[in-house]
Design a protein around this motif. Structure first.
Motif, short mmCIF file in Angstrom:
data_model
loop_
_atom_site.label_atom_id
_atom_site.label_comp_id
_atom_site.label_asym_id
_atom_site.label_seq_id
_atom_site.Cartn_x
_atom_site.Cartn_y
_atom_site.Cartn_z
N GLY A 377 0.84 -1.18 0.00
CA GLY A 377 0.00 0.00 0.00
C GLY A 377 0.88 1.24 0.00
N VAL A 378 0.26 2.42 0.05
CA VAL A 378 1.02 3.65 -0.17
C VAL A 378 1.09 4.54 1.07
CG1 VAL A 378 0.77 3.70 -2.67
CG2 VAL A 378 -1.06 4.63 -1.24
N SER A 379 0.73 3.99 2.21
CA SER A 379 0.98 4.61 3.52
C SER A 379 0.84 3.50 4.54
CB SER A 379 -0.01 5.74 3.82
OG SER A 379 -1.31 5.23 4.03
N ARG A 380 1.29 3.73 5.76
CA ARG A 380 1.18 2.68 6.77
C ARG A 380 -0.26 2.32 7.04
NH1 ARG A 380 5.33 5.48 11.00
NH2 ARG A 380 7.19 5.42 9.69
N SER A 406 3.90 -1.71 3.14
CA SER A 406 3.58 -0.32 2.79
C SER A 406 4.86 0.43 2.50
CB SER A 406 2.81 0.37 3.93
OG SER A 406 3.62 0.49 5.09
N ILE A 407 4.80 1.25 1.47
CA ILE A 407 5.85 2.21 1.15
C ILE A 407 5.13 3.54 0.96
CG2 ILE A 407 7.62 2.92 -0.50
CD1 ILE A 407 8.16 -0.03 -1.08
N THR A 408 5.31 4.44 1.90
CA THR A 408 4.55 5.68 1.87
C THR A 408 5.00 6.56 0.70
OG1 THR A 408 4.27 5.58 4.26
CG2 THR A 408 3.91 7.72 3.22
N ASN A 409 4.03 7.14 0.04
CA ASN A 409 4.30 8.00 -1.11
C ASN A 409 5.16 9.20 -0.73
OD1 ASN A 409 2.84 6.40 -2.85
ND2 ASN A 409 1.01 7.67 -2.81
N GLU A 599 -8.63 7.86 2.14
CA GLU A 599 -7.47 8.46 1.48
C GLU A 599 -6.29 7.51 1.62
OE1 GLU A 599 -7.20 10.92 -0.66
OE2 GLU A 599 -6.42 12.68 0.38
N ALA A 600 -5.93 6.83 0.53
CA ALA A 600 -4.85 5.85 0.62
C ALA A 600 -3.55 6.50 1.09
CB ALA A 600 -4.65 5.16 -0.72
N SER A 601 -3.22 7.62 0.49
CA SER A 601 -2.03 8.37 0.93
C SER A 601 -2.30 9.86 0.82
CB SER A 601 -0.81 7.99 0.09
OG SER A 601 0.28 8.84 0.39
#
Length: 855
Positions: A377-380, A406-409, A599-601
């Motif tokens: 995913g794009v945030s924790r 997860s790898i945050t944007n 909000e995914a990120s």
């Protein structure tokens, strides 16, 4: 009248200006302000008119101005600086080559349905595309050997304007590819590269265009060529438009056509990264090519390509995933699936939650999850949401162990930072902030910037935002045929010294653009305070079919047109990268009001950080990680509500309370020198602590080290010995799958009874019937954790058990010793999973056996 011949006319550049052509065709210019200023110097008015397109600028400018520039020593010196800088950039060693290894070409292919690189290339709709563009830019900065793959849309995403009632209207101007910084890619015989994809009863052809993004090439496919039928020429006409069938066609061209385009260009990537599920058909094409070229079975080919596939999901709800009916899939894949050497039901099962359910549609995220072992995913928070959302893909696996990370944007720093702030950083941080934006030690020097310099620079950017907004408003009014009085009023809109709040994003309903308007009278009192004025600038597009989103825009426009709000509230039409850049560089506060956890990120608030703006946001997406009271403001405490009306009421009041009691007073709390020192302190905390984290250089490094390189190494190991390694792997995993039903856990025992002091070693033993497998085919674990009131293990910790001895034919004793580091009521169970050195995750085969509670 249709033309019978075509001619390609190029700008007649004086020899001394010839480097301009090379600079214009490498998008490196779009995130280097010194290069942007070079083109602007040629003709400032024309630069704006051509929407910051250097290729069109050079083709449209008066020859007299080019000749004058060729004799202007100052301009030539500027040109030489940019030209030498670009050459040095492209030739310099990079982070990847210094830290890892050198390559002769791309080894990673990054697929995305949209790329937001610069405003003159409108082939993006919003955050997903802008993130993809920033990903390529940072891959270039770091020297990651990557190639992008996407579609080149003839009309792109729609252009927006509002009618007299504030209702969104759309129009779709054609993109003139021959006047954009793109060119036709050549095949290995130096001819124009085209690929063909089988469609029902015909082939659809796509030509391949190329964009150079610094060190990174981007290949884009386009079906608008004469060999195709009129219907097929429209496949790549518009982004996210048309019916579900056209979406399927686009995704076939992107995934299958994209892999063929890479091969046609002589690129054979070891790793493929799917930015969302739109491109997931690429996995099927990689499998098909391996079956055909290496004589592999489906399982062998799937293991080879699967070990080197990365999937990033951006969607926090299942409804956001593309799905296609079995009937539609049969229409387009009926002749394709036999080439994969699997049955029709097996093929459909790749895209289903329950492969046995014949009525279930084909889901692109499920396809991606089936073929990609590297998933994030794009945030924790979004990673946690995704693990819950897709838990059924891994039955029996605790939700916190579902193999979705997860790898945050982040954002590409130089693409969004103002030139003025950049110059300030050059003076006080040194030049490394550009080249090492993820280095926290560099950003600590923010504290050395004098408060007055930082504030005056920020004020100049607010003034420029106000001037830009007035010009935009004037142009909007003229398009609607406004009267002279309205145009004069537009020149007085906004106050360059007032607290300025920005809200700009897609007008999807869950983003709640009108939440701040919920109590209009209370908002009016805040905005119209003569001693402490506040102003709001909105921008954003609703999807053409989203009437609810369009209604939100209309509400804002009507509120902004009331007499007392004309100078305080503004809606900027046709939101794009250029408008976004002005907003994030000039606002004081960035407002973000998604309905958590939708909000995914989000990345718009990150862009504000680098320019000194502060965030006021619901604790969702990236702000869960970024927020602290010293850096900005949180709307609520991360609550989630079943009653949306109650949520809207509570969170709207929270916004008003924050504005009235904290934000507005802090902004206008000025010392004798006119500086809001408390506000500046918050700016410095936000910049120094968040800038090194929320940038795409950090993000791309994470992708490289967590996904790309491990995937590359597995692909290399599977490929280096011909097909023998992959065949051995497939034989072993096939045997594990066949015999797994025979594996039995016969009951754990512990040497500890009664109350156990904290820290006391506890030895746990278990006998396992291997069911015909060997001990190295299994991983046996104790799963230990605190118990809740339902006797369920919470926050369980897996502890690997070692095979101690064979106790009978096919039965082994496994042992582990551990200790509990806190008091409380603990429980444990024992589980077995398949094991293999090449597994990315122990749950890769979807098999797990737990001890029977009765044992």
């Amino acid at each position: 009248m249709r033309a019978i011949k075509t001619l390609e006319i190029q700008p007649a550049l004086p020899d001394r200006l010839e480097p301009l052509r090379e600079i214009a065709y490498n998008l490196l210019w779009c995130w280097h302000s010194v290069a942007v200023e070079l083109f602007r110097r040629l003709d400032r008015t024309l630069w704006e008119k051509v929407n910051h397109n250097p290729v069109l600028l050079l083709g449209s400018i008066d020859q007299e101005k080019l000749d004058h520039a060729a004799g202007d020593d100052a301009f030539l010196a500027h040109l030489d600086r940019v030209n030498e800088s670009f050459k040095s950039y492209l030739a310099a060693p990079t982070w990847f080559s210094r830290t890892h290894f050198k390559t002769d070409g791309p080894i990673i292919a990054y697929f995305s349905a949209e790329f937001g690189l610069t405003e003159c290339l409108p082939i993006y709709s919003g955050g997903l595309g802008v993130l993809a563009g920033d990903h390529l830019k940072s891959a270039s900065e770091l020297g990651v050997p990557l190639v992008g793959v996407g579609l080149l849309y003839q009309k792109g995403y729609f252009q927006q304007y509002l009618n007299a009632d504030g209702w969104q209207q759309e129009f779709y101007p054609d993109n003139d590819f021959f006047n954009l910084p793109v060119w036709l890619e050549k095949d290995q015989n130096d001819g124009p590269l085209q690929v063909a994809v089988d469609f029902p009863g015909r082939k659809v052809h796509a030509r391949v265009w190329k964009i150079q993004v610094g060190r990174v090439p981007l290949l884009l496919l386009d079906t608008n060529i004469s060999i195709n039928t009129p219907e097929d020429r429209q496949i790549t006409a518009e982004l996210y438009s048309g019916d579900n069938e056209n979406r399927l066609k686009q995704e076939i061209i992107l995934g299958i056509g994209g892999i063929r385009a890479l091969r046609g260009a002589g690129i054979n990537p070891a790793v493929c990264h799917m930015n969302e599920g739109h491109s997931a058909f690429l996995a099927l094409e990689r499998i098909r090519q391996s079956i055909k070229g290496d004589d592999l079975s489906f399982g062998e080919a799937a293991a080879l390509s699967g070990k080197s596939t990365v999937f990033t999901t951006h969607t926090p709800v299942p409804a956001g995933i593309d799905e296609f009916s079995p009937l539609l899939m049969g229409k387009y894949f009926g002749d394709y699936y036999p080439q994969l050497k699997i049955s029709w039901n097996e093929f459909l099962g790749l895209g289903r939650r329950n492969p046995a359910d014949d009525t279930e549609p084909f889901n692109m995220a499920y396809l991606a999850l089936h073929v990609a072992p590297y998933v994030n995913g794009v945030s924790r928070l979004h990673g946690a949401i995704s693990r819950r959302m897709w838990q059924e893909r891994w039955p029996g696996v605790p939700v916190d162990e579902i193999p979705i990370g997860s790898i945050t944007n982040g954002v590409n720093t130089p693409s969004w930072i103002s030139a003025e702030i950049g110059q300030l950083f050059d003076r006080y941080l040194g030049p490394d902030w550009k080249y090492k934006p993820a280095d926290q030690t560099i950003w600590r020097a923010i504290d050395t910037i004098p408060d007055e310099e930082l504030w005056r620079t920020h004020e100049r950017r607010r003034e420029r935002l106000v001037a830009f907004s007035r010009r935009q408003l004037n142009a909007q009014l003229k398009r609607r045929g406004a009267r002279e009085m309205e145009l004069r009023r537009a020149a007085e809109a906004l106050d360059p010294e007032a607290l300025t709040i920005g809200f700009a994003r897609r007008f999807a309903t869950y983003k709640r653009a009108t939440l701040i308007l919920r109590n209009p009278e209370r908002l009016r009192r805040i905005l119209a305070n003569p001693k402490q004025p506040v102003q709001l600038i909105f921008a954003g597009k609703a999807h053409p079919h989203d009437n609810e989103g369009k209604e939100l825009i209309k509400q804002i426009v009507h509120f902004a047109r009331t007499e007392d709000m004309r100078r305080r509230v503004l809606f900027l039409e046709n939101y794009d990268i250029n408008i976004a850049r002005h907003l994030v560089q000039g606002v004081d506060v960035w407002l973000n009001t998604p309905r958590r956890p939708m909000e995914a990120s989000g990345t718009s608030g990150m862009k504000v950080l680098f320019n000194g703006g502060l965030n006021l946001s619901v604790l969702d997406g990236w702000w869960v990680e970024g927020y602290s009271p010293e850096r900005g403001w949180a709307i609520g405490n991360g609550e989630e509500y079943d009653d949306h009306e109650e949520q809207n009421e509570i969170e709207a009041n929270a916004i008003y309370d924050l504005l009235e009691k904290e934000i507005v007073p802090l902004f206008y709390d000025r010392g004798t020198d006119g500086l809001p020192r408390g506000w500046i302190e918050k700016m410095k905390h936000s910049m120094s602590e968040l800038c090194p984290v929320f940038n795409t250089n950090r993000m791309v490094k994470e992708y490289t080290e967590k996904s790309y390189l491990p995937a590359y190494e597995r692909y290399r190991r599977f490929s280096e010995n011909g097909t023998s390694t992959i065949k051995d792997y497939q034989e072993r995993t096939a045997l594990i799958k066949k015999l797994w039903k025979n594996v039995k856990i016969l009951g754990p025992t512990s040497d500890s009874q009664g109350p156990i002091p904290v820290g006391t070693p506890i030895t746990i033993k278990v006998e396992v019937d291997l069911g015909g497998l060997s001990p190295e085919d299994l991983q046996v674990q104790v799963y230990l954790g605190l118990l809740n009131t339902e006797h369920d293990i919470t926050e369980g910790m897996p502890i690997t058990m070692e095979p101690k001895k064979q106790v009978a034919d096919g039965r082994w004793e496994f042992v582990a010793t551990t200790a509990c580091r806190q008091s409380g009521r603990f429980g444990y169970s024992v589980r077995a999973m398949p094991a293999h050195p090449e597994f990315v995750s122990p749950f890769e085969l979807g098999l797990i056996r737990w001890a029977n509670p009765g044992n």
